[in-house]
Design a protein around this motif. Structure first.
Motif, PDB file in Angstrom:
ATOM      1  N   SER A  21       0.822  -1.084  -0.005  1.00  0.00           N
ATOM      2  CA  SER A  21      -0.137  -0.160  -0.011  1.00  0.00           C
ATOM      3  C   SER A  21       0.870   1.266  -0.052  1.00  0.00           C
ATOM      4  O   SER A  21       0.535   2.416  -0.734  1.00  0.00           O
ATOM      5  N   ALA A  22       1.806   1.070   0.625  1.00  0.00           N
ATOM      6  CA  ALA A  22       3.049   2.357   0.798  1.00  0.00           C
ATOM      7  C   ALA A  22       3.401   2.845  -0.648  1.00  0.00           C
ATOM      8  O   ALA A  22       3.370   3.803  -1.249  1.00  0.00           O
ATOM      9  N   ARG A  23       3.818   1.544  -1.403  1.00  0.00           N
ATOM     10  CA  ARG A  23       4.330   1.504  -2.804  1.00  0.00           C
ATOM     11  C   ARG A  23       3.255   2.275  -3.579  1.00  0.00           C
ATOM     12  O   ARG A  23       3.630   3.237  -4.458  1.00  0.00           O
ATOM     13  N   MET A  24       2.064   1.758  -3.463  1.00  0.00           N
ATOM     14  CA  MET A  24       0.995   2.079  -4.504  1.00  0.00           C
ATOM     15  C   MET A  24       0.729   3.776  -4.001  1.00  0.00           C
ATOM     16  O   MET A  24       0.521   4.527  -5.053  1.00  0.00           O
ATOM     17  N   VAL A  25       0.905   4.218  -2.873  1.00  0.00           N
ATOM     18  CA  VAL A  25       0.768   5.489  -2.510  1.00  0.00           C
ATOM     19  C   VAL A  25       1.732   6.340  -3.228  1.00  0.00           C
ATOM     20  O   VAL A  25       1.508   7.514  -3.893  1.00  0.00           O
ATOM     21  N   GLY A  26       3.212   5.944  -3.103  1.00  0.00           N
ATOM     22  CA  GLY A  26       4.252   6.637  -3.896  1.00  0.00           C
ATOM     23  C   GLY A  26       3.935   6.660  -5.374  1.00  0.00           C
ATOM     24  O   GLY A  26       4.247   7.835  -5.942  1.00  0.00           O
ATOM     25  N   ARG A  27       3.624   5.573  -5.913  1.00  0.00           N
ATOM     26  CA  ARG A  27       3.511   5.673  -7.327  1.00  0.00           C
ATOM     27  C   ARG A  27       2.173   6.494  -7.785  1.00  0.00           C
ATOM     28  O   ARG A  27       2.353   7.051  -8.855  1.00  0.00           O
ATOM     29  N   THR A  28       1.166   6.488  -7.000  1.00  0.00           N
ATOM     30  CA  THR A  28       0.135   7.117  -7.444  1.00  0.00           C
ATOM     31  C   THR A  28       0.160   8.533  -7.327  1.00  0.00           C
ATOM     32  O   THR A  28      -0.009   9.450  -8.188  1.00  0.00           O
ATOM     33  N   LEU A  29       0.977   9.208  -6.381  1.00  0.00           N
ATOM     34  CA  LEU A  29       1.215  10.544  -5.921  1.00  0.00           C
ATOM     35  C   LEU A  29       2.271  11.005  -7.340  1.00  0.00           C
ATOM     36  O   LEU A  29       1.831  12.013  -8.022  1.00  0.00           O
ATOM     37  N   ALA A  30       3.211  10.177  -7.557  1.00  0.00           N
ATOM     38  CA  ALA A  30       4.000  10.578  -8.628  1.00  0.00           C
ATOM     39  C   ALA A  30       3.150  10.917 -10.118  1.00  0.00           C
ATOM     40  O   ALA A  30       3.635  11.603 -10.970  1.00  0.00           O
ATOM     41  N   GLY A  47      10.504   4.225   3.601  1.00  0.00           N
ATOM     42  CA  GLY A  47      11.420   3.899   2.532  1.00  0.00           C
ATOM     43  C   GLY A  47      10.654   3.438   1.290  1.00  0.00           C
ATOM     44  O   GLY A  47      10.979   3.735  -0.116  1.00  0.00           O
ATOM     45  N   ALA A  48       9.515   2.751   1.554  1.00  0.00           N
ATOM     46  CA  ALA A  48       8.635   2.056   0.363  1.00  0.00           C
ATOM     47  C   ALA A  48       7.977   3.083  -0.479  1.00  0.00           C
ATOM     48  O   ALA A  48       8.104   3.187  -1.599  1.00  0.00           O
ATOM     49  N   VAL A  49       7.435   4.034   0.327  1.00  0.00           N
ATOM     50  CA  VAL A  49       6.676   5.268  -0.213  1.00  0.00           C
ATOM     51  C   VAL A  49       7.568   6.163  -0.977  1.00  0.00           C
ATOM     52  O   VAL A  49       7.220   6.486  -2.317  1.00  0.00           O
ATOM     53  N   ALA A  50       8.660   6.655  -0.634  1.00  0.00           N
ATOM     54  CA  ALA A  50       9.853   7.154  -1.141  1.00  0.00           C
ATOM     55  C   ALA A  50      10.350   6.539  -2.458  1.00  0.00           C
ATOM     56  O   ALA A  50      10.592   7.411  -3.633  1.00  0.00           O
ATOM     57  N   ASP A  51      10.562   5.260  -2.186  1.00  0.00           N
ATOM     58  CA  ASP A  51      11.193   4.650  -3.475  1.00  0.00           C
ATOM     59  C   ASP A  51      10.254   4.311  -4.765  1.00  0.00           C
ATOM     60  O   ASP A  51      10.613   4.371  -5.806  1.00  0.00           O
ATOM     61  N   ALA A  52       9.172   4.129  -4.080  1.00  0.00           N
ATOM     62  CA  ALA A  52       8.181   3.993  -5.207  1.00  0.00           C
ATOM     63  C   ALA A  52       7.924   5.173  -6.078  1.00  0.00           C
ATOM     64  O   ALA A  52       7.828   5.300  -7.266  1.00  0.00           O
ATOM     65  N   ALA A  53       7.675   6.519  -5.305  1.00  0.00           N
ATOM     66  CA  ALA A  53       7.532   7.794  -5.959  1.00  0.00           C
ATOM     67  C   ALA A  53       8.742   8.081  -6.548  1.00  0.00           C
ATOM     68  O   ALA A  53       8.542   8.594  -7.847  1.00  0.00           O
ATOM     69  N   LEU A  54       9.996   8.111  -6.371  1.00  0.00           N
ATOM     70  CA  LEU A  54      11.181   7.995  -7.027  1.00  0.00           C
ATOM     71  C   LEU A  54      11.312   7.375  -8.257  1.00  0.00           C
ATOM     72  O   LEU A  54      11.473   8.020  -9.325  1.00  0.00           O
ATOM     73  N   ALA A  55      10.938   6.225  -8.202  1.00  0.00           N
ATOM     74  CA  ALA A  55      11.073   5.164  -9.424  1.00  0.00           C
ATOM     75  C   ALA A  55       9.844   5.533 -10.550  1.00  0.00           C
ATOM     76  O   ALA A  55      10.089   5.190 -11.656  1.00  0.00           O
ATOM     77  N   ALA A  56       8.951   6.243  -9.980  1.00  0.00           N
ATOM     78  CA  ALA A  56       7.849   6.820 -10.779  1.00  0.00           C
ATOM     79  C   ALA A  56       8.053   8.069 -11.347  1.00  0.00           C
ATOM     80  O   ALA A  56       7.334   8.528 -11.985  1.00  0.00           O
ATOM     81  N   GLY A  57       9.283   8.566 -11.058  1.00  0.00           N
ATOM     82  CA  GLY A  57       9.655  10.029 -11.260  1.00  0.00           C
ATOM     83  C   GLY A  57       9.197  11.061 -10.591  1.00  0.00           C
ATOM     84  O   GLY A  57       9.054  12.377 -11.096  1.00  0.00           O
ATOM     85  N   GLY A  58       8.809  11.016  -9.414  1.00  0.00           N
ATOM     86  CA  GLY A  58       8.067  12.100  -8.442  1.00  0.00           C
ATOM     87  C   GLY A  58       9.085  12.625  -7.743  1.00  0.00           C
ATOM     88  O   GLY A  58      10.315  12.337  -7.536  1.00  0.00           O
ATOM     89  N   GLU A  59       8.599  13.826  -7.303  1.00  0.00           N
ATOM     90  CA  GLU A  59       9.388  14.759  -6.443  1.00  0.00           C
ATOM     91  C   GLU A  59       9.441  13.953  -4.923  1.00  0.00           C
ATOM     92  O   GLU A  59       8.191  13.939  -4.444  1.00  0.00           O
ATOM     93  N   VAL A  60      10.478  13.878  -4.412  1.00  0.00           N
ATOM     94  CA  VAL A  60      10.475  13.374  -2.956  1.00  0.00           C
ATOM     95  C   VAL A  60      11.119  14.283  -2.012  1.00  0.00           C
ATOM     96  O   VAL A  60      12.448  14.298  -2.271  1.00  0.00           O
ATOM     97  N   ILE A  61      10.465  14.861  -1.194  1.00  0.00           N
ATOM     98  CA  ILE A  61      11.018  15.784  -0.109  1.00  0.00           C
ATOM     99  C   ILE A  61      11.187  14.985   1.243  1.00  0.00           C
ATOM    100  O   ILE A  61      10.189  14.750   1.632  1.00  0.00           O
ATOM    101  N   GLY A  62      12.283  14.796   1.728  1.00  0.00           N
ATOM    102  CA  GLY A  62      12.346  14.217   3.182  1.00  0.00           C
ATOM    103  C   GLY A  62      12.738  15.173   4.107  1.00  0.00           C
ATOM    104  O   GLY A  62      13.449  16.398   3.925  1.00  0.00           O
TER     105      GLY A  62
END
Length: 193
Positions: A21-30, A47-62
């Protein structure tokens, strides 16, 4: 919404539904072009939400406290990593950087972040949507408790819809995008309190 702060756990539960679900959230936002603001860690759901967003080309701010950087849990491959001194500064930065808050499963730190986002919305310190994704019924008890606060009278009628909940991310994001802030406590008359 240009950026959403996602609150979630740094643990990896045995049931894979949580990490997925965390990966899905990251991908969806991206995919929607919504930047992710999160706790800056590389472990667990964070880590899962961030990695998924990054892999989908999204902006990720920690946003991470120095103590956690020292513990070597910071994610070093983000679009931006803000290092702060305290947890209070971390939560304030989440509010500054985001247009809304989305909570997915997590533990006490996640609950601290969620409750503060709700409290600040009720008080009027921000007018941003606060969403809760109820993955696999994880938050059923919490949702019931928030209802109980309203039933008993600890949560005023005009504030009972601050927490937007759903078990479907698309529906929840749509509700967050359509969110209309309520009258905050700082703007209420004494007789309304």
């Amino acid at each position: 919404m240009k950026r959403i702060a996602v609150y979630c756990g740094s643990a990896t539960p045995a049931d894979p539904v949580y990490i997925e679900s965390a990966r899905m959230v990251g991908r969806t936002l991206a995919a929607r072009g919504i930047g992710l603001v999160y706790g800056g860690g590389k472990l667990g759901l964070m880590g899962a939400v961030a990695d998924a967003a990054l892999a989908a080309g999204g902006e990720v701010i920690g946003v991470i406290p120095q103590a956690l950087v020292n513990a070597e849990v910071a994610h070093r491959s983000l679009s931006e990593l803000h290092v702060v001194d305290t947890m209070h500064e971390r939560k304030a930065r989440f509010t500054e950087l985001s247009d809304g808050f989305l909570t997915i499963p997590g533990g006490t730190g996640t609950m601290d972040e969620l409750w503060e986002a709700m409290s600040w919305a009720q008080l009027g310190y921000h007018a941003k949507p606060v969403g809760l994704l109820n993955v696999a019924g994880f938050y059923d008890g919490l949702i019931a408790f928030v209802g109980k606060m309203g039933d008993v009278g600890f949560l005023r009628p005009q504030h009972q819809n601050i927490l937007l909940t759903d078990d479907d991310l698309d529906r929840l994001l749509a509700r967050m995008a359509d969110f209309e802030p309520t009258v905050p406590i700082i703007r209420m008359k004494r007789d309304d309190l």
